[in-house]
Design a protein around this motif. Structure first.
Motif, PDB file in Angstrom:
ATOM      1  N   THR A 188       0.987  -1.326   0.063  1.00 30.07           N
ATOM      2  CA  THR A 188       0.129   0.087  -0.023  1.00 30.07           C
ATOM      3  C   THR A 188       0.807   1.205  -0.004  1.00 30.07           C
ATOM      4  OG1 THR A 188      -1.497  -1.195   1.345  1.00 30.07           O
ATOM      5  CG2 THR A 188      -1.947   1.152   1.111  1.00 30.07           C
ATOM      6  N   ILE A 189       0.868   1.941  -1.206  1.00 35.71           N
ATOM      7  CA  ILE A 189       1.979   2.961  -1.257  1.00 35.71           C
ATOM      8  C   ILE A 189       1.151   4.072  -2.042  1.00 35.71           C
ATOM      9  CG2 ILE A 189       3.987   3.786  -2.532  1.00 35.71           C
ATOM     10  CD1 ILE A 189       5.168   1.180  -1.903  1.00 35.71           C
ATOM     11  N   GLU A 190       1.095   5.473  -1.856  1.00 37.92           N
ATOM     12  CA  GLU A 190       0.515   6.393  -2.302  1.00 37.92           C
ATOM     13  C   GLU A 190       1.217   6.889  -3.468  1.00 37.92           C
ATOM     14  OE1 GLU A 190       0.950   6.309   1.032  1.00 37.92           O
ATOM     15  OE2 GLU A 190      -1.198   5.364   1.239  1.00 37.92           O
ATOM     16  N   ASP A 191       2.816   6.928  -3.336  1.00 44.38           N
ATOM     17  CA  ASP A 191       3.614   7.702  -4.147  1.00 44.38           C
ATOM     18  C   ASP A 191       5.018   6.888  -4.340  1.00 44.38           C
ATOM     19  OD1 ASP A 191       5.465   9.406  -5.137  1.00 44.38           O
ATOM     20  OD2 ASP A 191       4.247  11.053  -4.627  1.00 44.38           O
ATOM     21  N   GLY A 232       7.587   7.120  -6.138  1.00 46.79           N
ATOM     22  CA  GLY A 232       8.811   8.121  -6.083  1.00 46.79           C
ATOM     23  C   GLY A 232       9.220   8.582  -4.771  1.00 46.79           C
ATOM     24  N   LEU A 233       8.230   9.010  -4.023  1.00 45.95           N
ATOM     25  CA  LEU A 233       8.411   9.608  -2.547  1.00 45.95           C
ATOM     26  C   LEU A 233       8.641   8.427  -1.783  1.00 45.95           C
ATOM     27  CD1 LEU A 233       7.970  12.622  -1.941  1.00 45.95           C
ATOM     28  CD2 LEU A 233       6.143  11.882  -0.721  1.00 45.95           C
ATOM     29  N   THR A 234       8.325   7.449  -1.817  1.00 46.03           N
ATOM     30  CA  THR A 234       8.475   6.398  -0.879  1.00 46.03           C
ATOM     31  C   THR A 234       9.874   5.813  -1.176  1.00 46.03           C
ATOM     32  OG1 THR A 234       6.293   5.789  -0.973  1.00 46.03           O
ATOM     33  CG2 THR A 234       7.513   4.046   0.006  1.00 46.03           C
ATOM     34  N   ARG A 249       6.664  -2.648   6.931  1.00 44.23           N
ATOM     35  CA  ARG A 249       5.260  -1.930   7.517  1.00 44.23           C
ATOM     36  C   ARG A 249       5.053  -0.543   6.726  1.00 44.23           C
ATOM     37  NH1 ARG A 249       5.748  -2.974  13.370  1.00 44.23           N
ATOM     38  NH2 ARG A 249       7.180  -1.150  13.391  1.00 44.23           N
ATOM     39  N   LEU A 250       6.242   0.367   6.733  1.00 45.86           N
ATOM     40  CA  LEU A 250       5.964   1.382   5.821  1.00 45.86           C
ATOM     41  C   LEU A 250       5.455   1.325   4.500  1.00 45.86           C
ATOM     42  CD1 LEU A 250       6.811   4.482   5.378  1.00 45.86           C
ATOM     43  CD2 LEU A 250       9.132   3.659   4.847  1.00 45.86           C
ATOM     44  N   VAL A 251       5.543   0.082   3.934  1.00 47.84           N
ATOM     45  CA  VAL A 251       4.931  -0.126   2.350  1.00 47.84           C
ATOM     46  C   VAL A 251       3.533  -0.649   2.574  1.00 47.84           C
ATOM     47  CG1 VAL A 251       7.151   0.109   1.226  1.00 47.84           C
ATOM     48  CG2 VAL A 251       6.240  -2.111   1.839  1.00 47.84           C
TER      49      VAL A 251
END
Lengths: 201, 201
Positions: A150-153, A155-157, A193-195
């Protein structure tokens, strides 16, 4: 870049690179003189200029080699890595932390001295960095496409993860309460967890 | 540290600090000379020495002031912050990113020039940094105690979050595709997911 490690010339060149990374990490590129570097390695300044025509060239070669080694080392590891996105991400994080912990001074120089590259040199180094970042971004995008992350962006991640895991070299010391393996295990859990991935088994 | 901003002396001192941060960020502390700094500000070297007895003292005051302002600015914000751990964490992240984006050069100096502090100066700056890190660690520990965050290691997670959100100043430029508000919104989501919290509303 010619690699003559093993020969006498290769040994001298390697000694110059190691001493240069250490001096630049401690004093900053502008403050380091070629004469000081020659004296640190124990060679005449003339010998130094045989390997590196000038200080600017030396900085560029240090930084280019660091990024080329990072890319080729990761490519070798990736060839053996799993296909599952969470497993590939875990491999990437582990490789990144080990590689940089083993090269603290060159990492330091690579991160701090982009400011000292010439106008012609900077795009070459930035391109190598982009190629490396693209490796991680692809893993994240594959995980998103597979519905595993679950990632919104992406590039930013990518930037967030690289900065989080490179930051380790700033504060971690081998005598710390955590071993390198424990350190990596905890960063893996945080990254997954971050992703938004389930912990990796 | 005496604060005489507003007076003529205060304006000169502020101009010196701004020019010093910019020069040190570009060239590194060791490579910057007091004479060069005086010429950049447009004052005589003697005027410079009236405010800062030497270059080492100037570096220390720059770095101490940066950390003191960061702490007091966060304390002012914290007084108005919510009590809920996820909301306090969101406030911390937003404050950290805005504070550092407004002070790129001083942030750069603060992160790079710990190496240039004297043996007597370094512990003072490290203590200020520890006090700031403790602010975030307390939020994380409160969230763990309240069963709102899933964190294995509050100390490690503190470093991971600070490095991830400070890293923004390295690559973000105001003309980027994302506004500062959008940037912060995305880092908030990543941070909350990193600590296993539900997104903040």
């Amino acid at each position: 870049m010619a690699r003559t490690t093993g020969s006498e010339g290769g040994k001298t060149e390697a000694a110059i690179r190691i001493a240069a990374a250490s001096l630049i990490a401690r004093h900053g590129f502008e403050a380091v003189a070629m004469r000081q570097l020659a004296s640190e390695v124990g060679v005449q300044a003339a010998a130094l200029y045989r390997y590196f025509p000038n200080k600017q060239d030396l900085l560029f070669k240090l930084m280019a080699r660091h990024m080329e080694e990072l890319l080729s080392s990761w490519e070798a590891k990736r060839a053996q890595a799993g296909l599952e996105p969470a497993s590939r991400l875990a491999d990437f994080v582990e490789h990144h932390i080990r590689f940089h912990l083993e090269r603290r001074e060159t990492t330091h120089v690579s991160n701090l001295e982009l400011r000292s590259l010439s106008e012609g040199q900077l795009p070459v180094i930035l391109d190598l960095r982009s190629r490396y970042e693209a490796q991680l971004r692809t893993i994240l995008q594959d995980g998103m496409a597979a519905g595993r992350f679950t990632i919104e962006d992406a590039g930013l991640t990518t930037m967030a993860i690289i900065q989080m895991i490179t930051g380790v070299i700033v504060w971690y010391r081998p005598q710390d309460r955590l071993s390198v393996d424990e350190l990596i295990a905890r960063y893996l859990i945080m990254t997954l967890r971050l992703v938004g991935a389930a912990p990796h088994h």
